[in-house]
Write an enzyme that holds these catalytic residues in place. Structure first.
Site, PDB file in Angstrom:
ATOM      1  N   MET A  34      64.671 -14.493  63.598  1.00 42.92           N
ATOM      2  CA  MET A  34      65.374 -15.737  63.291  1.00 42.92           C
ATOM      3  C   MET A  34      66.115 -16.248  64.530  1.00 42.92           C
ATOM      4  O   MET A  34      66.988 -17.113  64.436  1.00 42.92           O
ATOM      5  CB  MET A  34      66.345 -15.533  62.129  1.00 42.92           C
ATOM      6  CG  MET A  34      65.612 -15.135  60.840  1.00 42.92           C
ATOM      7  SD  MET A  34      66.534 -15.492  59.347  1.00 42.92           S
ATOM      8  CE  MET A  34      67.991 -14.522  59.592  1.00 42.92           C
ATOM      9  N   HIS A  41      66.161  -7.242  69.335  1.00 47.25           N
ATOM     10  CA  HIS A  41      64.931  -8.037  69.228  1.00 47.25           C
ATOM     11  C   HIS A  41      64.003  -7.746  70.418  1.00 47.25           C
ATOM     12  O   HIS A  41      62.794  -7.611  70.257  1.00 47.25           O
ATOM     13  CB  HIS A  41      65.260  -9.527  69.238  1.00 47.25           C
ATOM     14  CG  HIS A  41      66.042 -10.017  68.061  1.00 47.25           C
ATOM     15  ND1 HIS A  41      67.330 -10.483  68.179  1.00 47.25           N
ATOM     16  CD2 HIS A  41      65.718 -10.136  66.747  1.00 47.25           C
ATOM     17  CE1 HIS A  41      67.763 -10.876  66.992  1.00 47.25           C
ATOM     18  NE2 HIS A  41      66.821 -10.665  66.102  1.00 47.25           N
ATOM     19  N   GLY A 160      62.389  -4.064  62.837  1.00 50.17           N
ATOM     20  CA  GLY A 160      63.435  -3.109  63.173  1.00 50.17           C
ATOM     21  C   GLY A 160      63.856  -2.263  61.979  1.00 50.17           C
ATOM     22  O   GLY A 160      63.933  -2.756  60.851  1.00 50.17           O
ATOM     23  N   VAL A 189      68.716  -0.567  67.733  1.00 52.09           N
ATOM     24  CA  VAL A 189      69.379  -0.648  69.046  1.00 52.09           C
ATOM     25  C   VAL A 189      70.857  -0.929  68.802  1.00 52.09           C
ATOM     26  O   VAL A 189      71.214  -1.795  67.992  1.00 52.09           O
ATOM     27  CB  VAL A 189      68.741  -1.744  69.920  1.00 52.09           C
ATOM     28  CG1 VAL A 189      69.471  -1.871  71.244  1.00 52.09           C
ATOM     29  CG2 VAL A 189      67.264  -1.422  70.160  1.00 52.09           C
ATOM     30  N   SER A 199      72.456 -10.515  65.238  1.00 47.54           N
ATOM     31  CA  SER A 199      72.784 -11.901  65.614  1.00 47.54           C
ATOM     32  C   SER A 199      74.131 -12.287  65.034  1.00 47.54           C
ATOM     33  O   SER A 199      74.852 -13.108  65.606  1.00 47.54           O
ATOM     34  CB  SER A 199      71.712 -12.851  65.094  1.00 47.54           C
ATOM     35  OG  SER A 199      70.452 -12.466  65.590  1.00 47.54           O
TER      36      SER A 199
HETATM   37  P1  AMP Z   1      66.467 -11.138  62.503  1.00 46.30           P
HETATM   38  O1  AMP Z   1      66.342 -12.092  63.648  1.00 46.30           O
HETATM   39  O2  AMP Z   1      67.847 -10.657  62.272  1.00 46.30           O
HETATM   40  O3  AMP Z   1      65.736 -11.598  61.281  1.00 46.30           O
HETATM   41  O4  AMP Z   1      65.693  -9.836  62.971  1.00 46.30           O
HETATM   42  C1  AMP Z   1      64.371  -9.891  63.432  1.00 46.30           C
HETATM   43  C2  AMP Z   1      63.856  -8.496  63.614  1.00 46.30           C
HETATM   44  O5  AMP Z   1      64.676  -7.808  64.549  1.00 46.30           O
HETATM   45  C3  AMP Z   1      63.868  -7.666  62.332  1.00 46.30           C
HETATM   46  O6  AMP Z   1      62.691  -6.869  62.283  1.00 46.30           O
HETATM   47  C4  AMP Z   1      65.105  -6.817  62.498  1.00 46.30           C
HETATM   48  O7  AMP Z   1      65.046  -5.592  61.792  1.00 46.30           O
HETATM   49  C5  AMP Z   1      65.069  -6.567  63.998  1.00 46.30           C
HETATM   50  N1  AMP Z   1      66.378  -6.185  64.487  1.00 46.30           N
HETATM   51  C6  AMP Z   1      67.542  -6.857  64.318  1.00 46.30           C
HETATM   52  N2  AMP Z   1      68.566  -6.166  64.860  1.00 46.30           N
HETATM   53  C7  AMP Z   1      68.035  -5.023  65.386  1.00 46.30           C
HETATM   54  C8  AMP Z   1      68.573  -3.899  66.063  1.00 46.30           C
HETATM   55  N3  AMP Z   1      69.859  -3.782  66.336  1.00 46.30           N
HETATM   56  N4  AMP Z   1      67.719  -2.923  66.446  1.00 46.30           N
HETATM   57  C9  AMP Z   1      66.384  -3.015  66.171  1.00 46.30           C
HETATM   58  N5  AMP Z   1      65.814  -4.052  65.539  1.00 46.30           N
HETATM   59  C10 AMP Z   1      66.631  -5.039  65.142  1.00 46.30           C
END
Ligand code: AMP
Length: 300
Positions: A34, A41, A160, A189, A199
């Site tokens: 997102m 990410h 993630g 991470v 985010s």
């Molecule tokens: P989002 O943009 O929050 O929808 O996340 C996009 C992808 O990034 C998803 O697969 C999340 O699980 C992954 N993600 C977000 N934060 C982390 C993190 N700290 N470590 C690993 N993957 C992450």
């Protein structure tokens, strides 16, 4: 890196690479996000690179997975900065569609179409934990992920472990709807404080970041209780909860142990690898995290 925003541009960008000499069987890895990108990410992008020749990243803030009163409108949108870090991380294609590209017949029609596809329903698991706090969230999430899979048609998709319940539901959905697609799980991470990158951490000031850092510390207390002191599951949960008792600024929603293979709560007869889940609200920001914990008899 090419930045594209329509389905036709996306297909053309992928086909352009496939049409290069010797690239007919080229593998595509996909990282849906997102935006408001951070190192979590980017670790997914790097992992994607290891599996495939072409890495496609999407940035789309999906209205279907936000409930009334949630942060859809104020969710951080930082496309220019995101494009720069993705290029540096080695992404090949950035797909940044508008809502009408993802849902050409409108959001209501997309919801109705998804309701007629049982595999896109998050079911009982989708109503627990994050789903209990955010009704409809996981159905909206599965709808967009399936739609993005249809648009990108990847060989691999990387998610993630941070969003453990989401990952569980995506794996289950993909197993029936996209049987040839490999779902890759990337580790969480963290900041040096232990706080899982998110985010939404952008919403937190210095004091709130300090409080937020206590969530992962509580998980680690639970893990140490089980893996070092031999605590059974209920005692490991108690130990983790106790760690948060002195932190009233973190409003705990749930702290629980589940079986990662079913996402159901475990009891004290459980042995093997469990997942400790936590969700808390710090200020107005909802934060989630999780940690694997191994339980081995005899318990102390
Ligand atoms: P989002 O943009 O929050 O929808 O996340 C996009 C992808 O990034 C998803 O697969 C999340 O699980 C992954 N993600 C977000 N934060 C982390 C993190 N700290 N470590 C690993 N993957 C992450």
């Amino acid at each position: 890196m090419q930045t594209v925003s329509t389905a036709a541009e996306l297909t053309a960008a992928i086909d352009e690479e496939r049409d290069l000499p010797g690239c007919a069987g080229l593998k595509v890895a996909f990282v849906p996000t997102m935006g408001a990108l951070h190192d979590g990410h980017l670790s997914l992008v790097r992992q994607a690179r290891e599996y495939a020749d072409l890495v496609v990243v999407s940035i789309f803030v999906n209205p279907l997975q936000f409930g009334a009163g949630e942060d859809f409108d104020k969710y951080p949108r930082t496309l220019e900065a995101d494009a720069a870090v993705l290029e540096a991380a080695g992404a090949d294609v950035l797909f940044a569609p508008t809502v009408d590209v993802v849902y050409p017949d409108g959001v209501e029609a997309a919801n109705a179409a998804a309701a007629a596809r049982p595999a896109l329903q998050s079911g009982a698991v989708g109503k627990t934990f994050e789903g209990a706090a955010r009704p409809g969230h996981f159905d909206g999430m599965l709808t967009v992920v399936a739609r993005l899979f249809e648009l990108v048609n990847p060989d691999f998709a990387v998610f993630g472990a941070k969003d453990a319940q989401q990952l569980f539901l995506i794996k289950r959905m993909a197993a029936t709807e996209f049987p040839d697609l490999h779902i890759i799980e990337a580790p969480i991470v963290r900041e040096t404080s232990g706080l899982a990158m998110s985010s939404r951490n952008r919403y937190l000031d210095a004091a709130a970041l300090e409080v937020a850092g206590q969530l992962s510390k509580a998980l680690n207390v639970g893990k140490a209780a089980a893996e070092t002191l031999g605590a059974k599951p209920s005692l490991a949960v108690n130990a983790a909860r106790a760690r948060l008792e002195g932190v009233p600024e973190a409003k705990l929603d749930y702290l629980a142990l589940v079986d990662p293979s079913s996402f159901e709560l475990i009891d004290d007869s459980f042995t093997g690898r469990a997942l400790m889940l936590i969700a808390a609200v710090v200020g107005n920001t909802r934060l989630i995290d999780n940690l694997t914990i191994d339980f081995q008899e005899p318990f102390a």
